[in-house]
Design a protein around this motif. Structure first.
Motif, PDB file in Angstrom:
ATOM      1  N   SER A 120       3.172   8.640   6.616  1.00 35.30           N
ATOM      2  CA  SER A 120       2.902   9.410   5.644  1.00 35.30           C
ATOM      3  C   SER A 120       1.456   8.287   4.543  1.00 35.30           C
ATOM      4  O   SER A 120       1.611   7.073   4.455  1.00 35.30           O
ATOM      5  CB  SER A 120       3.531   9.978   5.268  1.00 35.30           C
ATOM      6  N   GLY A 121       0.654   8.745   3.904  1.00 41.57           N
ATOM      7  CA  GLY A 121      -0.218   8.208   3.069  1.00 41.57           C
ATOM      8  C   GLY A 121      -0.748   7.957   2.387  1.00 41.57           C
ATOM      9  O   GLY A 121      -0.323   9.824   1.703  1.00 41.57           O
ATOM     10  N   GLU A 122      -1.112   7.895   0.975  1.00 44.16           N
ATOM     11  CA  GLU A 122      -0.931   8.341  -0.377  1.00 44.16           C
ATOM     12  C   GLU A 122      -2.509   7.624  -0.915  1.00 44.16           C
ATOM     13  O   GLU A 122      -2.328   6.540  -0.629  1.00 44.16           O
ATOM     14  CB  GLU A 122      -0.039   7.639  -1.524  1.00 44.16           C
ATOM     15  N   ILE A 123      -3.392   8.189  -1.427  1.00 42.94           N
ATOM     16  CA  ILE A 123      -4.872   7.272  -2.103  1.00 42.94           C
ATOM     17  C   ILE A 123      -4.250   7.469  -3.802  1.00 42.94           C
ATOM     18  O   ILE A 123      -4.154   8.230  -4.585  1.00 42.94           O
ATOM     19  CB  ILE A 123      -5.536   8.546  -1.527  1.00 42.94           C
ATOM     20  N   ALA A 124      -4.999   6.118  -4.271  1.00 39.87           N
ATOM     21  CA  ALA A 124      -4.447   5.892  -5.269  1.00 39.87           C
ATOM     22  C   ALA A 124      -5.440   7.186  -6.419  1.00 39.87           C
ATOM     23  O   ALA A 124      -6.636   6.584  -5.754  1.00 39.87           O
ATOM     24  CB  ALA A 124      -5.118   4.681  -6.261  1.00 39.87           C
ATOM     25  N   SER A 125      -4.494   7.351  -8.003  1.00 40.69           N
ATOM     26  CA  SER A 125      -5.550   8.725  -8.413  1.00 40.69           C
ATOM     27  C   SER A 125      -6.330   7.701  -8.722  1.00 40.69           C
ATOM     28  O   SER A 125      -7.432   8.298 -10.064  1.00 40.69           O
ATOM     29  CB  SER A 125      -4.618   8.761  -9.339  1.00 40.69           C
ATOM     30  N   LYS A 130      -7.871   2.470  -3.349  1.00 34.48           N
ATOM     31  CA  LYS A 130      -6.711   2.398  -2.775  1.00 34.48           C
ATOM     32  C   LYS A 130      -5.999   2.994  -1.702  1.00 34.48           C
ATOM     33  O   LYS A 130      -5.344   4.111  -1.837  1.00 34.48           O
ATOM     34  CB  LYS A 130      -5.855   1.022  -3.441  1.00 34.48           C
ATOM     35  N   CYS A 131      -5.987   2.404  -0.701  1.00 35.57           N
ATOM     36  CA  CYS A 131      -4.829   3.452  -0.065  1.00 35.57           C
ATOM     37  C   CYS A 131      -3.628   2.807   0.404  1.00 35.57           C
ATOM     38  O   CYS A 131      -3.816   1.658   1.218  1.00 35.57           O
ATOM     39  CB  CYS A 131      -5.358   3.994   1.085  1.00 35.57           C
ATOM     40  N   THR A 132      -2.181   3.645   0.875  1.00 35.06           N
ATOM     41  CA  THR A 132      -1.055   2.874   0.961  1.00 35.06           C
ATOM     42  C   THR A 132      -0.782   3.956   2.167  1.00 35.06           C
ATOM     43  O   THR A 132      -0.925   5.133   2.686  1.00 35.06           O
ATOM     44  CB  THR A 132      -0.161   3.058  -0.022  1.00 35.06           C
ATOM     45  N   LEU A 133      -0.348   3.078   3.484  1.00 33.95           N
ATOM     46  CA  LEU A 133       0.053   3.791   4.295  1.00 33.95           C
ATOM     47  C   LEU A 133       1.462   3.612   5.083  1.00 33.95           C
ATOM     48  O   LEU A 133       1.336   2.163   5.234  1.00 33.95           O
ATOM     49  CB  LEU A 133      -0.787   3.847   5.673  1.00 33.95           C
ATOM     50  N   ARG A 164     -11.188  -2.770   4.103  1.00 33.85           N
ATOM     51  CA  ARG A 164     -11.062  -3.974   3.480  1.00 33.85           C
ATOM     52  C   ARG A 164     -10.102  -4.262   3.252  1.00 33.85           C
ATOM     53  O   ARG A 164      -8.859  -3.582   2.481  1.00 33.85           O
ATOM     54  CB  ARG A 164     -12.620  -3.915   2.003  1.00 33.85           C
ATOM     55  N   ASN A 165      -9.491  -5.076   2.864  1.00 35.52           N
ATOM     56  CA  ASN A 165      -7.969  -5.799   1.834  1.00 35.52           C
ATOM     57  C   ASN A 165      -7.682  -5.701   2.613  1.00 35.52           C
ATOM     58  O   ASN A 165      -5.757  -5.184   2.058  1.00 35.52           O
ATOM     59  CB  ASN A 165      -7.804  -5.735   0.406  1.00 35.52           C
ATOM     60  N   VAL A 166      -7.388  -5.136   3.889  1.00 32.77           N
ATOM     61  CA  VAL A 166      -5.940  -4.812   4.807  1.00 32.77           C
ATOM     62  C   VAL A 166      -4.656  -5.167   5.231  1.00 32.77           C
ATOM     63  O   VAL A 166      -4.985  -6.570   5.289  1.00 32.77           O
ATOM     64  CB  VAL A 166      -6.880  -4.500   6.064  1.00 32.77           C
ATOM     65  N   THR A 167      -3.027  -5.474   4.214  1.00 35.71           N
ATOM     66  CA  THR A 167      -2.237  -6.262   4.580  1.00 35.71           C
ATOM     67  C   THR A 167      -1.684  -5.095   5.132  1.00 35.71           C
ATOM     68  O   THR A 167      -1.538  -4.306   5.156  1.00 35.71           O
ATOM     69  CB  THR A 167      -1.688  -6.355   3.008  1.00 35.71           C
ATOM     70  N   ALA A 168      -0.465  -5.574   6.127  1.00 30.33           N
ATOM     71  CA  ALA A 168       0.657  -4.360   6.790  1.00 30.33           C
ATOM     72  C   ALA A 168       1.547  -5.293   7.122  1.00 30.33           C
ATOM     73  O   ALA A 168       1.886  -6.684   7.692  1.00 30.33           O
ATOM     74  CB  ALA A 168      -0.155  -4.631   8.597  1.00 30.33           C
ATOM     75  N   THR A 169       3.094  -5.198   6.370  1.00 30.79           N
ATOM     76  CA  THR A 169       4.022  -5.870   6.223  1.00 30.79           C
ATOM     77  C   THR A 169       5.073  -4.333   6.748  1.00 30.79           C
ATOM     78  O   THR A 169       5.647  -4.058   6.627  1.00 30.79           O
ATOM     79  CB  THR A 169       4.155  -6.403   5.155  1.00 30.79           C
ATOM     80  N   LEU A 198      -4.876  -1.861   1.608  1.00 31.70           N
ATOM     81  CA  LEU A 198      -5.885  -1.364   1.956  1.00 31.70           C
ATOM     82  C   LEU A 198      -7.153  -0.294   0.831  1.00 31.70           C
ATOM     83  O   LEU A 198      -6.596  -0.227   0.620  1.00 31.70           O
ATOM     84  CB  LEU A 198      -6.106  -0.439   3.221  1.00 31.70           C
ATOM     85  N   THR A 199      -8.033  -1.619   1.250  1.00 30.27           N
ATOM     86  CA  THR A 199      -9.555  -0.314   0.152  1.00 30.27           C
ATOM     87  C   THR A 199      -9.898  -0.118   1.152  1.00 30.27           C
ATOM     88  O   THR A 199     -10.666  -0.523   1.667  1.00 30.27           O
ATOM     89  CB  THR A 199      -9.758  -2.042  -0.589  1.00 30.27           C
TER      90      THR A 199
END
Length: 214
Positions: A120-125, A130-133, A164-169, A198-199
């Motif tokens: 699932s993913g979400e885009i900042a409004s 920014k995108c969250t996966l 850009r600014n990719v982090t996976a935790t 990520l951005t």
């Protein structure tokens, strides 16, 4: 030698005085000045008439062109508004986020020992881009947790080449309740949830340095 007597010298003197009479000379001077002033007046009157004619002509042209100018101004405002709307639409299209390339990058790093259950993913409004996966899955192997860790690192490295600014935790990483059979072998499993931030937009930076978190 003959002798001549001028008995009319008084008469001649009076006549000369009359010719040089100051009042008469003044009248002649005033007459000349009046004539000059009259000529100047008529000259200025002619110029004024010409200016009035030019003014009337310009007023007539203005009265004719003014409606056309107002129409052109209104048309310009309408076109400007349409251009702004088109630019806004074009900018939104150019800045639109596409999920297909991201999923393609993600699928390319999933090994056969991992089964993805939900993505699932979400885009900042806002305008932060920014995108969250969120990735839910099950890993298998002699060390199922290590398999999930390798997937987390691979996801961060692969997405870092495009975004850009990719982090996976890991949001969670637990041992699975049941083993699975892979190539005829019973292997333990681990259930995991990986969160990716990520951005998007702009040029991708160097591959993000993955964080190790268990």
């Amino acid at each position: 030698m003959p002798l001549r007597l001028n008995l009319y010298h008084e008469v001649q003197k009076q006549a000369a005085l009359k010719r040089r009479d100051p009042l008469k000379l003044s009248l002649f001077g005033l007459g000349a000045i009046a004539a000059c002033l009259a000529g100047y007046y008529f000259l200025q009157l002619g110029k004024s008439h010409g200016l009035n004619s030019s003014l009337d002509r310009l007023k007539a042209e203005h009265a004719k062109l003014d409606p056309e100018a107002k129409t052109a101004l209104k048309r310009e405002e309408e076109l400007t508004a349409k251009i702004k709307v088109n630019e806004l639409i074009e900018r939104r299209i150019e800045d639109r986020f596409y999920w297909a390339p991201l999923l393609e990058q993600l699928v390319g790093v999933v090994p056969r020992e991992v089964q993805l259950i939900k993505v699932s993913g979400e885009i900042a409004s806002d305008a932060t881009q920014k995108c969250t996966l969120t990735i839910n899955g099950i890993s298998a192997g002699a060390d199922a947790r290590r398999t999930a860790e390798e997937l987390r690192i691979a996801v961060a490295e692969r997405l870092g080449t495009k975004y850009r600014n990719v982090t996976a935790t890991f949001r969670s990483l637990d041992d699975g309740p049941e083993p699975v059979t892979l190539e005829g072998k019973q292997l333990p499993t681990a259930a995991f949830v990986i969160g990716v931030d990520l951005t998007w937009g702009g040029e991708a930076l160097a591959a993000a340095t993955p964080r190790r978190k268990r």
